[in-house]
Design a protein around this motif. Structure first.
Motif, PDB file in Angstrom:
ATOM      1  N   HIS A   1      57.057  62.483  12.934  1.00  0.00           N
ATOM      2  CA  HIS A   1      56.074  61.885  13.839  1.00  0.00           C
ATOM      3  C   HIS A   1      55.918  60.429  13.443  1.00  0.00           C
ATOM      4  O   HIS A   1      55.772  60.103  12.269  1.00  0.00           O
TER       5      HIS A   1
ATOM      6  N   SER B   1      56.810  59.443  23.674  1.00  0.00           N
ATOM      7  CA  SER B   1      55.672  59.494  24.578  1.00  0.00           C
ATOM      8  C   SER B   1      55.270  58.067  24.960  1.00  0.00           C
ATOM      9  O   SER B   1      55.058  57.229  24.081  1.00  0.00           O
ATOM     10  N   CYS B   2      55.187  57.808  26.274  1.00  0.00           N
ATOM     11  CA  CYS B   2      54.840  56.475  26.771  1.00  0.00           C
ATOM     12  C   CYS B   2      53.746  56.604  27.814  1.00  0.00           C
ATOM     13  O   CYS B   2      53.536  57.671  28.392  1.00  0.00           O
ATOM     14  N   ARG B   3      53.088  55.489  28.074  1.00  0.00           N
ATOM     15  CA  ARG B   3      52.034  55.473  29.101  1.00  0.00           C
ATOM     16  C   ARG B   3      52.613  55.263  30.457  1.00  0.00           C
ATOM     17  O   ARG B   3      53.614  54.724  30.696  1.00  0.00           O
TER      18      ARG B   3
ATOM     19  N   ALA C   1      55.078  50.458  27.217  1.00  0.00           N
ATOM     20  CA  ALA C   1      54.136  50.775  26.147  1.00  0.00           C
ATOM     21  C   ALA C   1      54.270  52.248  25.760  1.00  0.00           C
ATOM     22  O   ALA C   1      53.900  53.137  26.519  1.00  0.00           O
ATOM     23  N   CYS C   2      54.819  52.490  24.582  1.00  0.00           N
ATOM     24  CA  CYS C   2      54.995  53.861  24.102  1.00  0.00           C
ATOM     25  C   CYS C   2      54.043  54.110  22.942  1.00  0.00           C
ATOM     26  O   CYS C   2      53.652  53.187  22.225  1.00  0.00           O
ATOM     27  N   THR C   3      53.670  55.366  22.768  1.00  0.00           N
ATOM     28  CA  THR C   3      52.654  55.708  21.776  1.00  0.00           C
ATOM     29  C   THR C   3      53.174  56.504  20.592  1.00  0.00           C
ATOM     30  O   THR C   3      52.622  56.427  19.505  1.00  0.00           O
ATOM     31  N   SER C   4      54.243  57.297  20.777  1.00  0.00           N
ATOM     32  CA  SER C   4      54.702  58.096  19.648  1.00  0.00           C
ATOM     33  C   SER C   4      56.137  58.596  19.821  1.00  0.00           C
ATOM     34  O   SER C   4      56.654  58.669  20.936  1.00  0.00           O
TER      35      SER C   4
ATOM     36  N   ASP D   1      53.945  56.735  14.986  1.00  0.00           N
ATOM     37  CA  ASP D   1      53.125  56.028  15.969  1.00  0.00           C
ATOM     38  C   ASP D   1      53.890  54.791  16.429  1.00  0.00           C
ATOM     39  O   ASP D   1      54.232  53.926  15.626  1.00  0.00           O
TER      40      ASP D   1
ATOM     41  N   THR E   1      52.797  52.636  18.861  1.00  0.00           N
ATOM     42  CA  THR E   1      51.917  51.693  19.534  1.00  0.00           C
ATOM     43  C   THR E   1      52.226  50.255  19.108  1.00  0.00           C
ATOM     44  O   THR E   1      52.207  49.927  17.927  1.00  0.00           O
TER      45      THR E   1
END
Length: 123
Positions: free
Chosen positions: A88, A121-123, A41-44, A90, A92
């Protein structure tokens, strides 16, 4: 990472865009694409995109970012004179990230395009 089979991907350190040195990134010739399987799960996605200072005068490209097949970011025409653009997107809910560089004039000999300071960026 799955690069365009008809082009190359050059992982680089200390690449330069518009006189600014970036510690890391990748360079490609336009037109090209790179697909990144996110695998979690990545966010950006964030980067600085522009023509490398090694490019000859006259190059012009467009940068695009897709999550799976959904457009997430599109630059206008980027030239050496216009300087780099911040990117940039998103991420998600997406499983893949696709980075695309399109020729907007000048051809591959003039279009050495950089995705500098690329960060997922990932969780």
């Amino acid at each position: 990472m799955r690069p365009d089979p008809f082009n190359w991907l050059w992982r680089r350190y200390d690449l330069e865009v518009d006189g600014t040195t970036y510690p890391d990134g990748v360079s490609v010739h336009a037109p090209s694409y790179v697909v990144v399987d996110l695998n979690r799960a990545c966010t950006s996605y964030d980067a600085v995109a522009g023509l490398d200072d090694l490019s000859a005068d006259g190059g012009a490209v467009r940068f695009k970012v897709y999550g799976d097949d959904t457009p997430l970011f599109a630059s206008g025409v980027v030239t050496a004179d216009s300087g780099p653009v911040p990117v940039h997107a998103d991420l998600t809910g997406y499983k893949t990230l696709r980075l695309v560089v399109q020729d907007a004039g000048g051809g591959p000999l003039l279009n050495l395009a950089d995705w500098a300071r690329s960060r997922i960026s990932c969780r």
